[in-house]
Design a protein around this motif. Sequence first.
Motif, short mmCIF file in Angstrom:
data_model
loop_
_atom_site.label_atom_id
_atom_site.label_comp_id
_atom_site.label_asym_id
_atom_site.label_seq_id
_atom_site.Cartn_x
_atom_site.Cartn_y
_atom_site.Cartn_z
N UNK A 38 0.81 -1.21 0.00
CA UNK A 38 0.00 0.00 0.00
C UNK A 38 0.84 1.26 0.00
N UNK A 39 0.27 2.31 -0.58
CA UNK A 39 0.90 3.62 -0.48
C UNK A 39 0.85 4.05 0.98
N UNK A 40 1.84 4.86 1.42
CA UNK A 40 1.88 5.26 2.83
C UNK A 40 0.59 5.89 3.35
N UNK A 41 -0.06 6.74 2.56
CA UNK A 41 -1.28 7.40 3.03
C UNK A 41 -2.42 6.39 3.25
N UNK A 42 -2.59 5.46 2.33
CA UNK A 42 -3.64 4.46 2.49
C UNK A 42 -3.33 3.54 3.68
N UNK A 43 -2.07 3.20 3.87
CA UNK A 43 -1.69 2.37 5.02
C UNK A 43 -1.98 3.12 6.32
N UNK A 44 -1.58 4.39 6.40
CA UNK A 44 -1.84 5.19 7.61
C UNK A 44 -3.33 5.31 7.90
N UNK A 45 -4.12 5.58 6.86
CA UNK A 45 -5.57 5.68 7.04
C UNK A 45 -6.17 4.35 7.48
#
Length: 138
Positions: A38-45
Amino acid sequence: MPSHTLSTPPTDRNGAHSLSRRQALARRYVRAALETHLEPELLDNTLLVITEMVTNAVQHALPPVILEVRHTYGHPKAIHIEVTDTGPNPRAVRLAKCSSQEENGRGNNIIAALSAENGTRLHSGTATRWAYLTAAGE
């Protein structure tokens, strides 16, 4: 579309872990499984939504609490999160009525803001809270 499913109880069988330990266990498990996909933003969300959903289940429902995460590869990249419990804990409902709104109630707003869709399914003896997240721009 191929997908990857993770299922883990964020508590041990005896429910012995503290809330913060349960949250950390769920986040660590999902991060390890998905951080290369996953992209970092999607993983963080995804991790934030999982934290809020697990917190809600642990604080307000009866055990066991079961976390399931499905990752869809390809376009669009998507995450489907489900947290299932055995329904409202009557003691927790009474405590929630007495607590400050400043301390409670923000989790549902966070889940709604970060997910493309979310909701609750009620079954005989269980309740499943779900959220569907996609990568930005997808």
